[in-house]
Design an enzyme around this catalytic site. Structure first.
Site, mmCIF file in Angstrom:
data_model
loop_
_atom_site.group_PDB
_atom_site.id
_atom_site.type_symbol
_atom_site.label_atom_id
_atom_site.label_comp_id
_atom_site.label_asym_id
_atom_site.label_seq_id
_atom_site.Cartn_x
_atom_site.Cartn_y
_atom_site.Cartn_z
ATOM 1 C CG HIS A 57 47.336 89.820 41.133
ATOM 2 N ND1 HIS A 57 48.695 89.966 41.044
ATOM 3 C CD2 HIS A 57 46.861 91.036 41.478
ATOM 4 C CE1 HIS A 57 49.034 91.224 41.312
ATOM 5 N NE2 HIS A 57 47.927 91.889 41.583
ATOM 6 C CD GLU A 87 45.244 92.571 48.950
ATOM 7 O OE1 GLU A 87 46.489 92.568 48.951
ATOM 8 O OE2 GLU A 87 44.563 91.865 48.179
ATOM 9 C CG HIS A 88 43.838 96.401 46.991
ATOM 10 N ND1 HIS A 88 44.059 95.064 46.679
ATOM 11 C CD2 HIS A 88 45.064 96.929 47.230
ATOM 12 C CE1 HIS A 88 45.350 94.804 46.714
ATOM 13 N NE2 HIS A 88 45.992 95.915 47.046
ATOM 14 C CB SER A 101 45.332 89.924 45.102
ATOM 15 O OG SER A 101 45.256 91.322 45.142
ATOM 16 C CG ASN A 157 53.438 78.825 46.451
ATOM 17 O OD1 ASN A 157 53.755 78.678 47.630
ATOM 18 N ND2 ASN A 157 54.086 78.228 45.462
ATOM 19 C CG HIS A 190 53.190 88.242 91.999
ATOM 20 N ND1 HIS A 190 53.584 86.942 91.833
ATOM 21 C CD2 HIS A 190 53.000 88.749 90.747
ATOM 22 C CE1 HIS A 190 53.624 86.670 90.535
ATOM 23 N NE2 HIS A 190 53.286 87.750 89.856
ATOM 24 C CD GLU A 230 45.857 88.657 90.120
ATOM 25 O OE1 GLU A 230 47.048 88.304 89.976
ATOM 26 O OE2 GLU A 230 45.260 89.385 89.319
ATOM 27 C CD GLN A 243 62.288 74.902 48.641
ATOM 28 O OE1 GLN A 243 61.170 74.618 49.044
ATOM 29 N NE2 GLN A 243 62.606 74.910 47.353
ATOM 30 C CD GLN A 281 43.834 93.663 43.052
ATOM 31 O OE1 GLN A 281 44.315 92.736 43.713
ATOM 32 N NE2 GLN A 281 44.545 94.735 42.738
ATOM 33 C CG ASP A 330 49.141 97.002 43.380
ATOM 34 O OD1 ASP A 330 48.848 96.855 44.581
ATOM 35 O OD2 ASP A 330 48.589 96.373 42.458
ATOM 36 C CE1 TYR A 353 59.997 82.003 49.058
ATOM 37 C CE2 TYR A 353 58.359 83.298 47.870
ATOM 38 C CZ TYR A 353 59.129 82.159 47.986
ATOM 39 O OH TYR A 353 59.042 81.179 47.023
#
Length: 466
Positions: free
Chosen positions: A258, A323-324, A233, A210, A416, A411, A187, A255, A357, A125
């Site tokens: 964004h 994250e960074h 981010s 998003n 088994h 068990e 979708q 950052q 990046d 995506y």
């Protein structure tokens, strides 16, 4: 930016960070409804949602290969050169991640190992519409291709006039994406997960989006694989008084621009630096073409953490698990061993996070919202499966048979133990033994010896009710 001062051994808490940690309920509900509708309605449902949300839906979702190829001549040669440089360095980095199948043989002839196989198909995506993210194409498609995925599919929403980004299509051409579909939103995720008449399903869905896209990925997880549920981010800059305030300010803004929800953290042992950075932010934000978004992010999500020692500062960074992470300190490499939780670490004053990046090579798809404490960057491993291989020789089976049957007996799993006991009996009596004979007195084959009753560990505890 909000300030937190840690002194005298005080530590940063999760409450200090104000992280929500969940997708908005309205986005989850809407995405789930869209996914269910596409699973039932196929292309017709996809088309309806594209018209409703994007304002455009192509007559055929599949973007012709010649349109993708033609995009290479529709972009500035400088952009294409930059794209090819980034592609080469990302590919080189990920080729070093490739795991090989391996096998080992024990003295008794037993063979054990791991078989590594690429996924058959992956969907990527890529956000579109008003924004273009060719770097996202590279960061997802390249490790998939390096892993050997047979079919790499890209979905990206069209702009309202029905056009697509030439930047995004050029990146798809350079990365060797096999199919491109002009569809976005929840979708698109649903179409990739369940397939429609014109969009065949894939085994895994990757890529950012998003809240609706993230919620859709969570909805389809389990029916297909997903990479991660990524949030806004974030960057954390750990700086001492050797850092340049203007450079640190620019890194925080990188950052913040964004998204108003993007989080920027400055952790420092220098109050003077923190003051100077805030002054630089004021000057630079006033000149930014994305000032509104940047300022909203810094004011709403920005945090300055003042620490009295570098040890306390490192502890704060590990609590944030960003994250960074940028290490803008005198000896950044010396601190690497102390950093436990970060998606990507940029060590030293010259290591700008945007270099990572786009072109450095490591993947920029990283865990967010503190999940770097237990998650990893996107890698070649995300596009492969591993199968354990177990191949016993008759002698090797006999060596491990007793322990296997004993554990199965503990068990209470009779069959088994029988599965191994039958093989022991066949080996003892010969391969030509009639099956009816093997089945006689199966209990003796399964559990040949009783286990003594175990003891009863007891705890002192309360019971509810009367």
């Amino acid at each position: 930016m909000r300030r937190i001062t840690l002194e005298g051994g005080a530590t940063l808490t999760n409450d200090d960070l104000h992280r929500s940690g969940a997708l908005p309920a309205d986005a989850v509900a809407a995405a789930e409804a869209i996914v269910d509708a596409v699973r039932d309605g196929g292309d017709e449902a996809v088309r309806g949602f594209c018209l409703e949300f994007d304002g455009a839906a192509p007559r055929s979702f599949r973007v012709p290969d010649d349109v993708v190829a033609a995009s290479l001549s529709q972009v500035d040669p400088r952009f294409l050169a930059a794209l090819e440089r980034a592609h080469g360095q990302i590919e080189d980095f990920h080729r070093r991640e490739v795991r090989q199948s391996w096998f080992t043989t024990k003295p008794d002839g037993t063979l054990l190992g791991v078989k590594v196989s690429p996924l058959a198909s992956v969907g990527i995506y890529v956000p579109g519409g008003r924004a273009q993210y060719p770097s996202t194409v590279l960061m997802n498609a390249v490790p998939a291709k390096v892993a050997g995925v047979g079919r790499v599919v890209m979905v990206t929403p069209p702009q309202r006039d029905g056009s697509l980004s030439a930047y995004t299509l050029a990146a798809a051409a350079v990365a060797g994406v096999d199919e491109v579909y002009a569809v976005g939103g929840a979708q698109a995720v649903a179409a990739l997960a369940y397939g429609t008449k014109t969009i065949p399903r894939v085994d895994k869905v990757c890529g950012p989006g998003n809240a609706f896209v993230a919620a859709a990925k969570r909805r389809v997880s389990g029916d297909v694989g997903i990479d991660m549920i990524a949030g806004p981010s974030e960057v954390c800059v750990l700086a001492d008084d050797t850092a340049n305030p203007a450079v640190v300010a620019a890194d925080l803004m990188a950052q913040a621009e964004h998204d108003p929800l993007a989080a920027s953290y400055l952790v420092t042992t220098s109050a003077a630096l923190a003051d100077a950075v805030e002054g630089a932010l004021d000057l630079l934000c006033a000149q930014s073409p994305r000032a509104d978004v940047t300022r909203a992010s810094l004011d709403g999500q920005g945090v300055v953490v003042l620490c009295d020692t570098m040890d306390a500062a490192v502890a704060a960074v590990n609590r944030i698990a960003p994250e960074h992470l940028e290490l803008c300190v005198a000896d950044a490499v010396a601190l690497l061993g102390s950093i436990r939780s970060a998606g990507a670490i940029f060590a030293g004053h010259w290591s700008s996070e945007p270099l990572g990046d786009y072109v450095a090579g490591p993947n920029h798809t990283l865990p967010t919202g503190g999940t770097a404490a237990f998650s990893n960057p996107l890698s070649v491993d995300d596009f492969t499966t591993s199968s354990s291989v177990v191949c016993y020789s008759p002698a090797g089976m006999e060596v491990d048979a007793d322990a296997t049957q004993t554990l199965a007996q503990a068990e209470g799993l009779w069959a088994h133990a029988l599965s191994v006991g039958m093989r022991r009996r066949l080996r003892e009596r010969g391969l030509g033994t009639p099956w009816e004979e093997l089945c006689e007195d199966a209990a003796a084959a399964a559990w040949p010896e009783p286990l003594s009753e175990p003891g009863r560990p007891e705890l002192d505890f309360e019971t509810g009710g009367e």
